[in-house]
Write an enzyme that holds these catalytic residues in place. Sequence first.
Site, PDB file in Angstrom:
ATOM      1  CG  ASN A 174       9.289 -15.588 -55.661  1.00 40.26           C
ATOM      2  OD1 ASN A 174       9.534 -14.466 -55.220  1.00 40.26           O
ATOM      3  ND2 ASN A 174      10.242 -16.438 -56.013  1.00 40.26           N
TER       4      ASN A 174
ATOM      5  CD  GLU B  37      12.224  -0.674  10.610  1.00 41.26           C
ATOM      6  OE1 GLU B  37      12.526  -0.333   9.448  1.00 41.26           O
ATOM      7  OE2 GLU B  37      12.042  -1.864  10.921  1.00 41.26           O
TER       8      GLU B  37
ATOM      9  CE  LYS C  23       8.398   0.133  -2.500  1.00 39.45           C
ATOM     10  NZ  LYS C  23       9.338   0.365  -1.378  1.00 39.45           N
TER      11      LYS C  23
ATOM     12  NE  ARG D 102      12.422   4.580   0.973  1.00 33.89           N
ATOM     13  CZ  ARG D 102      12.526   3.632   1.901  1.00 33.89           C
ATOM     14  NH1 ARG D 102      13.696   3.376   2.452  1.00 33.89           N
ATOM     15  NH2 ARG D 102      11.482   2.914   2.256  1.00 33.89           N
TER      16      ARG D 102
ATOM     17  CB  ALA E 194      -0.932   0.005   1.207  1.00 34.50           C
TER      18      ALA E 194
HETATM   19  C1  UD1 Z   1      10.622  -2.733   6.082  1.00 33.62           C
HETATM   20  C2  UD1 Z   1      10.829  -3.162   7.537  1.00 33.62           C
HETATM   21  C3  UD1 Z   1      12.326  -3.345   7.778  1.00 33.62           C
HETATM   22  C4  UD1 Z   1      12.872  -4.372   6.806  1.00 33.62           C
HETATM   23  C5  UD1 Z   1      12.521  -4.003   5.359  1.00 33.62           C
HETATM   24  C6  UD1 Z   1      12.866  -5.161   4.432  1.00 33.62           C
HETATM   25  C7  UD1 Z   1       9.060  -2.136   8.873  1.00 33.62           C
HETATM   26  C8  UD1 Z   1       8.703  -1.040   9.782  1.00 33.62           C
HETATM   27  N1  UD1 Z   1      10.312  -2.167   8.436  1.00 33.62           N
HETATM   28  O1  UD1 Z   1      11.280  -1.466   5.925  1.00 33.62           O
HETATM   29  O2  UD1 Z   1      12.551  -3.781   9.125  1.00 33.62           O
HETATM   30  O3  UD1 Z   1      14.265  -4.496   6.968  1.00 33.62           O
HETATM   31  O4  UD1 Z   1      11.131  -3.726   5.193  1.00 33.62           O
HETATM   32  O5  UD1 Z   1      12.736  -4.828   3.071  1.00 33.62           O
HETATM   33  O6  UD1 Z   1       8.237  -2.969   8.588  1.00 33.62           O
HETATM   34  N2  UD1 Z   1       3.457  -0.705   3.334  1.00 33.62           N
HETATM   35  C9  UD1 Z   1       2.076  -0.728   3.396  1.00 33.62           C
HETATM   36  N3  UD1 Z   1       1.436   0.159   4.230  1.00 33.62           N
HETATM   37  C10 UD1 Z   1       2.103   1.051   4.995  1.00 33.62           C
HETATM   38  C11 UD1 Z   1       3.525   1.064   4.916  1.00 33.62           C
HETATM   39  C12 UD1 Z   1       4.163   0.167   4.089  1.00 33.62           C
HETATM   40  O7  UD1 Z   1       1.423  -1.536   2.747  1.00 33.62           O
HETATM   41  O8  UD1 Z   1       1.436   1.815   5.714  1.00 33.62           O
HETATM   42  C13 UD1 Z   1       4.122  -1.654   2.437  1.00 33.62           C
HETATM   43  C14 UD1 Z   1       4.942  -0.997   1.365  1.00 33.62           C
HETATM   44  O9  UD1 Z   1       4.169  -0.782   0.192  1.00 33.62           O
HETATM   45  C15 UD1 Z   1       6.064  -1.992   1.108  1.00 33.62           C
HETATM   46  C16 UD1 Z   1       6.181  -2.729   2.423  1.00 33.62           C
HETATM   47  O10 UD1 Z   1       5.029  -2.436   3.174  1.00 33.62           O
HETATM   48  O11 UD1 Z   1       5.744  -2.922   0.076  1.00 33.62           O
HETATM   49  C17 UD1 Z   1       7.418  -2.282   3.216  1.00 33.62           C
HETATM   50  O12 UD1 Z   1       7.362  -0.884   3.416  1.00 33.62           O
HETATM   51  P1  UD1 Z   1       8.648   0.013   3.237  1.00 33.62           P
HETATM   52  O13 UD1 Z   1       8.274   1.422   3.515  1.00 33.62           O
HETATM   53  O14 UD1 Z   1       9.324  -0.297   1.974  1.00 33.62           O
HETATM   54  O15 UD1 Z   1       9.500  -0.520   4.477  1.00 33.62           O
HETATM   55  P2  UD1 Z   1      11.076  -0.472   4.650  1.00 33.62           P
HETATM   56  O16 UD1 Z   1      11.462   0.887   5.118  1.00 33.62           O
HETATM   57  O17 UD1 Z   1      11.755  -1.010   3.476  1.00 33.62           O
HETATM   58 CA    CA Z   2      11.111  -1.682   1.464  1.00 26.77          CA
END
Ligand code: UD1
Ligand code: CA
Length: 452
Positions: free
Chosen positions: A375, A153, A22, A15, A10
């Site tokens: 041909n 984190e 994404k 980034r 979601a």
């Molecule tokens: C997350 C983990 C981190 C881990 C990393 C691995 C958390 C807090 N951190 O960090 O420990 O090392 O993944 O790749 O979980 N998403 C939602 N709803 C939200 C927020 C995020 O669905 O409200 C989804 C994003 O779309 C994404 C996934 O959750 O697909 C991870 O979110 P992202 O923000 O990428 O987390 P990271 O900072 O990478």
């Molecule tokens: Ca991630």
Amino acid sequence: MSFYTITLAAGKGTRMKSKLPKVLHKVCGKPMLQLVIDSAKKAGSVRIIAIIGEGAEQVQQEISDVEFVIQKEQLGTGHAVLSAKDKFAESEGTVLILCGDTPLLTDELLKNFVDAHKNSTCAATVMTAKMTEPTGYGRVVREDDGTFKKIVEEKDADDETKKINEINAGVYCFDVQKLFGALPQVKNDNAQGEYYLPDVLPILKAAGETIGVFEAPYAEEIVGINNREQLAAANKSMRMRKERELMANGVTIEDPNMTFIDIDVEIGQDTIIKPNTYLEGKTKIGSNCVIGPDVRMVNMIVGDRVEVQYSYCHDAEISNNVTVGPYVHIRPGTKIQEKVKVGNFVEIKNSNIGKGTKLPHLQYIGDSDVGENVNIGCGTVTCNYDGKNKHRTKIEDNAFIGCNTNLVAPVTVGEGAYTAAGSTITKDVPKNNLAIARARQTNIDNWNDKRK
Ligand code: UD1
Ligand code: CA
């Protein structure tokens, strides 16, 4: 040993600096969320739910084999999982949680992970990996005895914690009821003000549950994609994985670094792929072919012993023993039968080309049905478009089309009929006739002398 899956997809993907959600960015031709879903399905998941929010409509259009739950506000990974609570009110057993941005996870790794969790007495198991470059990931903090303590984190980590190179893969197994029981207790008192899913682990632990840690054998598989540089790196890893698989099955790839093959492409034994070749979408190639150099194929069905070089072919079919190229464009809706020769600056669109027919140089064949052993002379053009409508051209078996013929459709050239070079054919040519449709040549006596 069945299990459920929730994939988190979601988030905004800030980034990525993209208008596209994404999880719809592609790795080896497939949206990364779809790759994650496919792996979970292959690993044996009986039910897969994707939590979506940002660009939800678009995600629903492009992703299949999954149920969707909308997370209206993106308040963190813990909050995301909580939004699927109602879906599991009646469920027992294991739920696997994945992120939609970790497209390199294999079904094999997921299966081993779920099995390890199920064979343990843990309420939750977290997948970890040792990374030489752990920046950006959550770090796994262990107790003195080596058991799990918590995940911190990057943004909440002090310098000591940042030195830890064991990271959270973002992949977990939970007892589904214990997960949803504890999740509402997660707080958002952290650097990002988000409800972190990993924070549910210490809550379960404090309630007397055991938390397992499963270290992934290959860190490469668990990389998360947060920016375009990581996207490019993931594409490269996935491509190499696909090419290794093809080579293991008997395909020659002359230069794997110079070859670009999408994940669903199939290639038969002893086919040779020459450099700078792009095989995309659902392309399927038979055995003993030579494809490349410089070929792009999208959604092509290609038979055995076919040779294609320096060409672009899409949404069409090529049968056995056909040669194509150099510099050919095969466009959608084209079907080329066995032993056809297509070469040197030819374009074919929405046409059937019969067995043994030759189109050797400089033709445009559009909306046509061409029979067997025809041909077609150099420079032949089917005039298929009158500015409003498209019309079909029919060329029957054994016909001979002279060089530079214009065939003004709708028109039929009968079986065994000939057209004289330079003719503009506007009327049907009956079987075995010769059609001459050009001005008769006039020679003017001593013209050059008179000119002076
Ligand atoms: C997350 C983990 C981190 C881990 C990393 C691995 C958390 C807090 N951190 O960090 O420990 O090392 O993944 O790749 O979980 N998403 C939602 N709803 C939200 C927020 C995020 O669905 O409200 C989804 C994003 O779309 C994404 C996934 O959750 O697909 C991870 O979110 P992202 O923000 O990428 O987390 P990271 O900072 O990478
Ligand atoms: Ca991630």
